[in-house]
Write a protein that holds these residues in place. Structure first.
Motif, PDB file in Angstrom:
ATOM      1  N   VAL A 138       0.842  -1.197   0.000  1.00  0.00           N
ATOM      2  CA  VAL A 138       0.000   0.000   0.000  1.00  0.00           C
ATOM      3  C   VAL A 138       0.878   1.247   0.000  1.00  0.00           C
ATOM      4  N   ILE A 139       0.564   2.163  -0.885  1.00  0.00           N
ATOM      5  CA  ILE A 139       1.278   3.438  -0.995  1.00  0.00           C
ATOM      6  C   ILE A 139       0.290   4.549  -0.693  1.00  0.00           C
ATOM      7  N   GLY A 140       0.630   5.410   0.242  1.00  0.00           N
ATOM      8  CA  GLY A 140      -0.216   6.551   0.568  1.00  0.00           C
ATOM      9  C   GLY A 140       0.437   7.855   0.146  1.00  0.00           C
ATOM     10  N   PRO A 141      -0.346   8.918   0.036  1.00  0.00           N
ATOM     11  CA  PRO A 141       0.202  10.213  -0.383  1.00  0.00           C
ATOM     12  C   PRO A 141       0.943  10.929   0.743  1.00  0.00           C
ATOM     13  N   MET A 142       1.792  11.834   0.347  1.00  0.00           N
ATOM     14  CA  MET A 142       2.428  12.769   1.275  1.00  0.00           C
ATOM     15  C   MET A 142       1.986  14.162   0.840  1.00  0.00           C
ATOM     16  N   SER A 143       1.019  14.706   1.556  1.00  0.00           N
ATOM     17  CA  SER A 143       0.356  15.935   1.134  1.00  0.00           C
ATOM     18  C   SER A 143       0.992  17.166   1.775  1.00  0.00           C
ATOM     19  N   PRO A 144       1.030  18.284   1.053  1.00  0.00           N
ATOM     20  CA  PRO A 144       1.597  19.511   1.632  1.00  0.00           C
ATOM     21  C   PRO A 144       0.676  20.106   2.679  1.00  0.00           C
TER      22      PRO A 144
END
Length: 343
Positions: free
Chosen positions: A121-127
């Protein structure tokens, strides 16, 4: 509160980021997921800012099991390996020490592992929108490039996530898969996560999925020199991986042929006249930073993309040698022959 069915180990490497690490650990404490079977392993990679003492105190009040490993500074690949080898959880969740997981972070990751033993599973890295006015232009560029990837993954431009999207700032997988391939290759100082993902794909048959709900807020602190060194390392690492047969030489070739005409012209100039590279780069960055501060974001990002892509090519050329790089990019002649793919 959701009940956990599988044990989880969250692995966090850290080096002299005590303040941001606390934000990360606090975010894990707020999870809408049962923390009974969750352990968090923080690997302090030679920290000298009081991180170790902070962690000892924090562990006493954490709502999850917090284990601390200290080691001499050896880099993130070795630190993550130390966490994986010590982990008791069936599922390993990787995050960095400059992110804050949202409340549904663990629940979103674990929803996938309940039904698929081969999933990564890959999740986002959000600003963080509140930091828009204080982050430097190159950090804004970094956010923009990641957001472009996430857009492509969520709108169908890219049909699925792949090994190249496996960033250990936010990802999870079964421990058995990473153990089976021997962990991260500590010889890689960059792209060690992508390199690992490709090995697991080849030998373990894992698949990758992107879940935008498994989000973290990313607040990176990186100097321009550090940012540029990412491009340097990626260019070098891609050549090494191609030379060893882990990826195709097309990866390096496409880093030139897929760029716009202006970037290709600039790359030829700076590779053929290396003495001009530093002053041209300094000028481009100065203009980009000024444009970013003035709100001309699109042009600023385009200029920084040029700087990054040209630096990648310069580094690849240094690793390959000028003659081989010229043959790869411009021909005539076949691409350099790589050996049989390694496991």
């Amino acid at each position: 509160m959701q009940e956990s069915a599988q044990s989880i180990t969250v692995v966090i490497p850290t080096y002299n980021r005590k303040a941001s690490l606390k934000v990360t650990l606090d975010g894990l404490a707020r999870q809408k997921y049962s923390l009974q079977d969750v352990e968090v392993i923080v690997v302090s990679d030679g920290s000298t800012d009081g991180t170790d003492a902070f962690l000892e105190e924090y562990a006493g009040g954490a709502p999850y099991t917090l284990r601390v490993i200290t080691q001499a500074n050896q880099g993130p690949a070795q630190a993550r390996n130390a966490g994986v080898w010590a982990a008791k959880g069936e599922i390993i969740v990787f995050i960095d020490d400059d992110v804050e997981p949202v409340d549904d972070f663990l629940a979103s990751h674990m929803a996938h592992h309940k039904s698929d033993d081969k999933i990564v599973v890959i999740g986002p890295m959000s600003p963080d929108p509140a930091r828009r006015g204080v982050e430097p232009a190159w950090i804004a560029w970094e956010h923009a490039m990641l957001q472009k990837q996430y857009f492509n993954l969520t709108t169908g431009v890219w049909k699925q996530a792949w090994a190249n999207h496996f960033y250990t700032g936010n990802a999870s997988l079964r421990r058995e898969h990473i153990v089976a391939v021997g962990g991260f290759d500590v010889e890689f100082k960059r792209q060690e996560d992508v390199e690992l993902a490709h090995r697991m794909r080849r030998t373990q048959g894992v698949n990758f999925v992107f879940d935008p709900k498994a989000d973290v807020i990313h607040r990176p602190h990186r100097s321009f020199a550090s940012w540029l060194n990412v491009a340097t390392s990626y260019g070098q690492c891609d050549v090494i991986r191609a030379r060893e047969g882990r990826v195709s030489w097309i990866v390096v070739k496409n880093s030139y042929t897929n760029r716009n005409r202006t970037t290709r012209m600039m790359a030829r100039l700076m590779m053929n006249a290396p003495f001009l590279a530093a002053p041209i780069r300094a000028l481009l960055v100065a203009v980009a930073v000024g444009l970013y501060r003035a709100g001309v974001t699109k042009v600023a990002m385009a200029m920084l993309s040029m700087v990054y892509n040209v630096r990648y090519l310069e580094s690849a050329r240094t690793e390959m040698g000028a003659e081989q790089m010229s043959r790869l990019l411009f021909g005539p002649g076949d691409l350099p022959v790589a050996p049989v793919v390694k496991g």
